[in-house]
Motif scaffolding. Structure first.
Motif, PDB file in Angstrom:
ATOM      1  N   VAL A   1      37.909  31.584  37.780  1.00 10.62           N
ATOM      2  CA  VAL A   1      38.418  32.040  38.951  1.00 10.62           C
ATOM      3  C   VAL A   1      38.105  33.131  39.738  1.00 10.62           C
ATOM      4  N   THR A   2      37.864  33.227  41.065  1.00 13.12           N
ATOM      5  CA  THR A   2      37.459  34.222  41.903  1.00 13.12           C
ATOM      6  C   THR A   2      38.530  34.337  42.891  1.00 13.12           C
ATOM      7  N   GLY A   3      39.112  35.545  42.943  1.00 12.49           N
ATOM      8  CA  GLY A   3      40.031  35.651  44.084  1.00 12.49           C
ATOM      9  C   GLY A   3      39.356  36.827  44.971  1.00 12.49           C
ATOM     10  N   VAL A   4      39.499  36.335  46.519  1.00 11.88           N
ATOM     11  CA  VAL A   4      38.928  37.325  47.410  1.00 11.88           C
ATOM     12  C   VAL A   4      40.052  37.673  48.386  1.00 11.88           C
ATOM     13  N   ASP A   5      40.087  38.619  49.031  1.00 11.83           N
ATOM     14  CA  ASP A   5      41.040  38.970  50.136  1.00 11.83           C
ATOM     15  C   ASP A   5      40.395  40.178  50.973  1.00 11.83           C
TER      16      ASP A   5
END
Length: 242
Positions: A65-69
């Protein structure tokens, strides 16, 4: 400064929405992945990921999983609180720009994290960028409020008390945008923030998807994945990259 850059980086955003039902969203993810089985180890992009709770939930279930914001504060929080998961990473990034082209099996866009921009051209460009992150025939899951129901049941004014702060909220339709104005006082200081989301209909979304090379597979109306109709609270699109 765009409203979302200022508001999402404010600590008061997280105070106001601290009681959101996170369990419902996790139920949605679990139901979705039971409906469309995903091989463990599949690559998932959570965009925008906020403080990373759902990205962490997915990583704990065996996905890469990659989370970007766009929020510096949210990504700093996520990195600090979920650093023990080797299959989870976080980055500051603008979702209007492709992150890793052709890399992900799934891209998730939850909690009405779309429609923030001023023009339909920008909306289509954002969807095109999200699609570019996907492998061919990869899946985008996009969760948006049911515009028709929201407008019919619009609560124009309310007061919400959280952690001793009284948030005075006003909602109105301004042209094509649903605008929420949030006023409050804390420690003698007055604050005012806005949320401004384009009121996009399902028909308009279908036009966007066509321009972005995305084909709708299923449409659900809530986090329990019941079929969509005009009375449901959400419009949850399951789309495949053509």
């Amino acid at each position: 400064m765009a409203w979302y850059k200022e508001w999402f980086d404010s600590p008061y955003y997280h105070i106001l929405y601290k009681n959101r039902d996170e369990q419902e969203a996790q139920i949605c993810l679990t139901n979705m992945f039971n409906l469309v089985p995903i091989v463990k180890g599949s690559k998932i992009l959570d965009i925008p990921c906020g403080r990373g709770r759902h990205a962490a939930y997915l990583a704990k279930n065996g996905y890469q999983v990659t989370g970007v914001d766009l929020s510096l504060e949210s990504i700093a929080y996520a990195k600090e609180n979920y650093q023990g998961l080797s299959n989870l990473e976080f980055f500051v990034h603008d979702m209007r720009v492709p992150f890793r082209e052709g890399y992900y099996d799934y891209v998730l866009n939850f909690f009405t994290s779309f429609g923030y921009f001023e023009t339909e051209t920008e909306n289509v460009a954002c969807l095109q960028a999200l699609a570019k992150n996907l492998k061919k025939e990869g899946t985008l899951i996009l969760d948006f409020f049911n515009t028709e129901r929201v407008l019919k049941e619009l609560v124009q004014k309310e007061e919400v008390k959280v952690e001793g702060i009284s948030f005075y909220i006003e909602r109105e339709l301004q042209g094509k945008f649903l605008v929420k104005t949030i006023r409050f006082t804390d420690k003698g200081q007055d604050y005012c923030f806005q949320e401004r989301v384009m009121a996009i209909s399902p028909e308009e979304f279908r036009n966007y998807f066509k321009q972005a090379g995305l084909r709708p597979l299923r449409v659900f109306g809530n986090y329990f994945l019941e079929p969509y109709d005009e009375f449901m609270p959400r419009v949850i699109w399951v789309l495949v990259k053509e």
